[in-house]
Design an enzyme around this catalytic site. Structure first.
Site, PDB file in Angstrom:
ATOM      1  N   VAL A  52      40.241  40.861  36.592  1.00  0.00           N
ATOM      2  CA  VAL A  52      39.391  40.127  37.529  1.00  0.00           C
ATOM      3  C   VAL A  52      40.003  39.991  38.921  1.00  0.00           C
ATOM      4  O   VAL A  52      39.341  39.484  39.828  1.00  0.00           O
ATOM      5  CB  VAL A  52      39.065  38.711  36.992  1.00  0.00           C
ATOM      6  CG1 VAL A  52      38.145  38.794  35.797  1.00  0.00           C
ATOM      7  CG2 VAL A  52      40.324  37.936  36.661  1.00  0.00           C
ATOM      8  N   TYR A  53      41.226  40.409  39.126  1.00  0.00           N
ATOM      9  CA  TYR A  53      41.829  40.267  40.447  1.00  0.00           C
ATOM     10  C   TYR A  53      41.132  41.200  41.435  1.00  0.00           C
ATOM     11  O   TYR A  53      41.158  42.420  41.279  1.00  0.00           O
ATOM     12  CB  TYR A  53      43.325  40.582  40.419  1.00  0.00           C
ATOM     13  CG  TYR A  53      44.180  39.554  39.684  1.00  0.00           C
ATOM     14  CD1 TYR A  53      43.647  38.342  39.246  1.00  0.00           C
ATOM     15  CD2 TYR A  53      45.524  39.789  39.446  1.00  0.00           C
ATOM     16  CE1 TYR A  53      44.415  37.410  38.585  1.00  0.00           C
ATOM     17  CE2 TYR A  53      46.322  38.861  38.790  1.00  0.00           C
ATOM     18  CZ  TYR A  53      45.756  37.675  38.352  1.00  0.00           C
ATOM     19  OH  TYR A  53      46.529  36.749  37.696  1.00  0.00           O
ATOM     20  N   SER A  54      40.504  40.580  42.425  1.00  0.00           N
ATOM     21  CA  SER A  54      39.743  41.327  43.440  1.00  0.00           C
ATOM     22  C   SER A  54      38.740  42.265  42.788  1.00  0.00           C
ATOM     23  O   SER A  54      38.532  43.398  43.248  1.00  0.00           O
ATOM     24  CB  SER A  54      40.685  42.099  44.372  1.00  0.00           C
ATOM     25  OG  SER A  54      41.585  41.234  45.018  1.00  0.00           O
TER      26      SER A  54
END
Length: 335
Positions: A52-54
């Site tokens: 889910v990071y960026s």
């Protein structure tokens, strides 16, 4: 950089982990590559990311670096799944289908056949634990993940997952939780559960979401996370009267030792019992070098004791005085 075993497993990792939450949003691919090279040159090995990071861009940047910059075998890659939600047929979260789909997508973005550590990013009340951990079994037995852990679990959740997984030959090896001088909640239940089950602790937010660097003592710098619409609430959670006293103690200790508040705060959490590797995020190489400078710092016992006292989660009456005691962690806005 010193290498430590991750819990009771045979996996050895650097005692500092490079976090990538800002990659793809505040940190572009070139800056990320420079930071990773500096980290590896200092002896670092563990790089922590998540699907889910960026929106997956952090994984994609890391995977791109394996093509042109560094050999895959020099990096211990840790990623996470289970926090993403969607309206599709599998609903995201920690269902078996959603987790295994997320893992395959992560492997695609990371440009690799396996991850060294695959972590369940958050507890999911809507999915039976047995189903969630069945996905972990598949990931491990097929070789798509070499080891598995959990993140942002409450103490009873850590114990439940570790107990169930311990009945197989593929036990969990780690737990990732927020831990710093400003938030010692994990010491009550999460850390004892981790130690009992042989899990190593990977603290995130070891700098108190940046507050322990002292940069917010006189206000909010315009170029800081606290000034960002995206992350202001995430940072401001730790800007209270109580935390101001702790920050002042860290600044005073740093002045006496001739080092930075960042180094003092990081050294404190790095050397706590049960801790394997704090995860430090850096938007650029200069911030990362500040964290790497803490590698040689050993806090004198008198300073460590003073920091323990001023940050104690219990007041004179023994009542908890932490800013947030909710079981559900206050997680950052990843995307």
């Amino acid at each position: 950089m010193e290498q430590r075993r991750l819990g009771t497993s045979g996996l050895r990792v650097s005692r500092l982990a490079l976090g990538t939450m800002s990659w793809g949003r505040d940190t572009d691919a070139d800056e990320a590559g420079a930071s990773l090279l500096a980290f590896l040159d200092a002896g670092g090995t563990l790089v922590d990311t998540a699907d889910v990071y960026s929106g997956g861009e952090a994984e994609r940047i890391l995977g791109g670096l394996f093509d042109d910059v560094i050999p895959r075998g020099e990096v211990v890659v840790a990623t996470k799944a289970g926090a993403r939600r969607d309206d599709g047929p599998f609903g995201g979260g920690a269902s078996r289908a959603a987790l295994l789909t997320a893992l395959d997508d992560s492997l695609d973005r990371l440009n690799t056949d396996y991850v060294d550590l695959w972590q369940l990013h958050a507890w999911d009340d809507d999915v039976p634990l047995e189903e969630t951990l069945a996905a972990v079994d598949v990931a491990l037995t097929t070789g798509r993940a070499r080891y598995a852990g959990v993140a942002n679990y409450a103490g009873w959740q850590v114990a439940s997952a570790a107990t169930r997984q311990g009945l197989t030959s593929l036990p969990l090896v780690s737990v990732q939780s927020e831990y710093s001088l400003l938030d010692r909640t994990v010491e009550t239940e999460v850390l004892p559960a981790a130690e009992h089950h042989g899990l190593g602790l990977l603290p995130w937010g070891p700098l108190g979401r940046g507050v322990l660097t002292g940069k917010y003592r006189e206000g909010v710098p315009a170029d800081s996370r606290g000034a960002s619409e995206h992350l202001a609430g995430y940072v401001n959670r730790h800007r209270t009267e109580r935390t101001a006293r702790i920050v002042q103690a860290v600044v005073t200790a740093a002045h006496g030792l001739g080092t930075s508040p960042l180094a003092v705060a990081l050294a404190w959490v790095r050397d706590r019992p049960g801790v394997v590797a704090p995860v430090v995020g850096a938007r650029d190489g200069a911030q990362l070098l500040g964290s790497l400078a803490a590698e040689d710092l050993v806090l004198p016992s008198a300073i460590r004791g003073a920091l323990d006292d001023v940050s104690s989660p219990h007041g004179p009456s023994g009542t908890t005085v932490l800013d947030d005691e909710a079981e559900e962690p206050d997680l950052p806005p990843w995307e």
